[in-house]
Design an enzyme around this catalytic site. Structure first.
Site, PDB file in Angstrom:
ATOM      1  N   LYS A 190      19.440  19.106  28.627  1.00 19.04           N
ATOM      2  CA  LYS A 190      20.340  19.629  27.599  1.00 19.04           C
ATOM      3  C   LYS A 190      20.027  21.087  27.308  1.00 19.04           C
ATOM      4  O   LYS A 190      20.937  21.918  27.178  1.00 19.04           O
ATOM      5  CB  LYS A 190      20.207  18.814  26.312  1.00 19.04           C
ATOM      6  N   ASN A 191      18.736  21.417  27.214  1.00 17.82           N
ATOM      7  CA  ASN A 191      18.349  22.773  26.848  1.00 17.82           C
ATOM      8  C   ASN A 191      18.651  23.792  27.939  1.00 17.82           C
ATOM      9  O   ASN A 191      18.619  25.001  27.681  1.00 17.82           O
ATOM     10  CB  ASN A 191      16.864  22.825  26.487  1.00 17.82           C
ATOM     11  N   ARG A 196      22.264  24.617  16.365  1.00 16.74           N
ATOM     12  CA  ARG A 196      21.810  26.004  16.350  1.00 16.74           C
ATOM     13  C   ARG A 196      22.168  26.754  17.624  1.00 16.74           C
ATOM     14  O   ARG A 196      22.454  27.953  17.582  1.00 16.74           O
ATOM     15  CB  ARG A 196      20.293  26.051  16.118  1.00 16.74           C
ATOM     16  N   CYS A 241      18.767  20.810  13.928  1.00 18.73           N
ATOM     17  CA  CYS A 241      17.657  20.046  13.352  1.00 18.73           C
ATOM     18  C   CYS A 241      16.951  20.839  12.259  1.00 18.73           C
ATOM     19  O   CYS A 241      16.721  22.033  12.394  1.00 18.73           O
ATOM     20  CB  CYS A 241      16.635  19.690  14.442  1.00 18.73           C
ATOM     21  N   ASP A 278       8.552  20.398  21.920  1.00 21.85           N
ATOM     22  CA  ASP A 278       9.520  19.300  21.969  1.00 21.85           C
ATOM     23  C   ASP A 278       8.906  17.981  22.428  1.00 21.85           C
ATOM     24  O   ASP A 278       9.588  16.950  22.442  1.00 21.85           O
ATOM     25  CB  ASP A 278      10.699  19.661  22.884  1.00 21.85           C
ATOM     26  N   ILE A 318       4.577  26.484  17.065  1.00 14.41           N
ATOM     27  CA  ILE A 318       5.921  27.034  17.270  1.00 14.41           C
ATOM     28  C   ILE A 318       6.752  26.968  15.995  1.00 14.41           C
ATOM     29  O   ILE A 318       7.304  27.974  15.545  1.00 14.41           O
ATOM     30  CB  ILE A 318       6.643  26.293  18.412  1.00 14.41           C
TER      31      ILE A 318
END
Length: 431
Positions: A22-23, A102, A126, A318, A340
């Site tokens: 997805k990213n 985002r 998120c 993640d 992060i």
């Protein structure tokens, strides 16, 4: 609202196909705004965030076809989507669309590059930290954009077009790197980006843009040099396998024991993660078709390992929540430090509801391993936290109900189906 019910205690055995990332897919889809020609993307996963971005791009006039068939209303169920932005119909990205994710804010880069103007709502997604867009806006200013913020919207203009410049990111940012690359590819002159993110997803975007006619060097490093070109062409690109999905299922196998092949997973994108999982006692073998995982919990206990998240190639933020779930059953104490995001421990309270023993001190969580977890109703707070609860539930005694699983649907394709095929007792409940 859907929930997922899991009865723990089953080993996982079988093959789990790893979906497209997805990213990686999101910035590739947004890059379609940069060309009048068709950008074809293979291996796109079926996820809520993908569906939402299709709607956002469609709002800007981007047409799309799934295996040659137009589909403007429904989420697609296919591996290939063809995007065509022959004409940008609006540079306005409304709040009701952008607030949900985002990454949708990233359209500001291509819109500025192609239309010299963008009016984009500040982003949503998120709730795991502030994730300021300051780096993006400062970078665009360096390229010549005039930016104002009013009533929750960013209005960016560059009447004479973007100009190449030298910009150093104050902090490594994947989203900021994506935006600056897409803004600079057609800028007048040379752009140098320092302290750029070098995640595989960024490399996927760089390779795609170069296939479209861009001139970008330095892929896979923290310094990118971009020679602006007048226009980009269409191309056909494959989305890389999802390293976060692969890492998540690897941790599930480490938690439950079993024998699983992660089909199509790329081990080169998970080097540190796999090294750490081996330290916990997971048997890992790299094969041509993917990553083969084995664990016999009767013979090898889960060993505690300390981790600290960081930009690639360090341990990914993640996968922090998923690893914490694994450490709840380790034979000892582990420490997990998040560097992060400042608010990415919301899963701790829910894991403790399942019997975990986790204490927080600032950005470090201390996990006291326990022999047993106990099923209970829990609530997902964000995408990665939700899947950490699934991992814990797979090893817990009794039934666990994970509520608010719409978070899961944003980032995991057919999760319950993939786990069920490997022997997990898991089902989705629709109320």
């Amino acid at each position: 609202m859907d929930s997922i019910e899991i009865v723990g205690g089953k080993k996982l055995k079988g093959i789990i196909p790893i979906s497209g990332a997805k990213n990686a897919a999101l910035p590739l889809m947004i890059a379609a705004l940069l060309t009048e020609e068709t950008l074809s993307l293979d291996n796109i996963p079926h996820l809520a965030d993908i569906e939402l971005l299709i709607r956002i791009l469609n709002n800007h006039g981007v047409g799309y076809a799934v295996d040659g068939q137009k589909n403007h209303t429904e989420c697609v169920h296919s591996r290939t989507i063809h995007f065509t932005a022959q004409k940008i119909t609006t540079t306005y990205a409304p709040y009701d669309l952008v607030r949900k994710m985002r990454a949708s804010f990233w359209v500001i880069g291509p819109l500025l590059a192609r239309c010299r103007e963008a009016y984009v709502s500040l982003p949503g997604g998120c709730a795991i930290g502030t994730r300021p867009v300051d780096f993006i806006l400062e970078g665009l200013k360096t390229l010549g954009a005039r930016i104002t913020i009013e009533n929750g919207y960013v209005h960016a203009k560059v009447p004479k077009g973007l100009k190449g410049a030298h910009y150093r990111f104050p902090k490594v940012t994947v989203g900021g790197t994506h935006v600056m690359i897409m803004a600079a590819v057609t800028a007048n002159g040379k752009t140098v980006l320092e302290n750029a993110a070098c995640e595989p997803e960024v490399t996927n975007l760089v390779q795609a843009l170069n296939a479209m006619g861009a001139k970008i060097t330095g892929e896979g490093t923290t310094i990118l040099t971009i020679e602006g070109v007048q226009k980009l062409n269409g191309a056909r690109i494959s989305v890389i396998p999802d390293r976060i999905e692969a890492g998540t299922y690897a941790m599930a196998v480490a938690m439950t024991g079993g024998d699983v092949m992660l089909k199509n997973a790329n081990p080169h994108h998970l080097t540190q993660v796999l090294e750490i999982l081996q330290k916990t006692g997971l048997d890992i073998e790299i094969k041509p078709q993917g990553i083969h995982l084995k664990r016999n919990l009767r013979q090898t206990k889960i060993m505690p390992v300390d981790i600290k998240t960081g930009p690639y190639p360090a341990f990914p933020t993640d996968l922090q929540a998923q690893f914490m779930a694994l450490m709840t059953r380790a034979q000892g104490i582990s420490h997990i430090t998040e560097t992060i995001f400042e608010n990415r421990f919301m899963h701790v309270q829910e894991l403790n509801r399942l019997g975990a023993q986790i204490k927080l001190d600032g950005q470090t969580a201390t996990v006291f391993g326990t022999e047993h977890l106990q099923g209970a109703p829990v609530m997902a707070t964000d995408l990665r936290a939700s899947v950490s609860l699934v991992i814990a539930a797979l090893a817990a005694k009794g039934k666990t109900t994970v509520n608010r699983v719409y978070h899961l649907d944003r980032g995991f394709e057919r999760l319950e189906e993939k786990l069920a095929r490997c022997g997990a007792t898991i089902q989705r409940i629709t109320v």
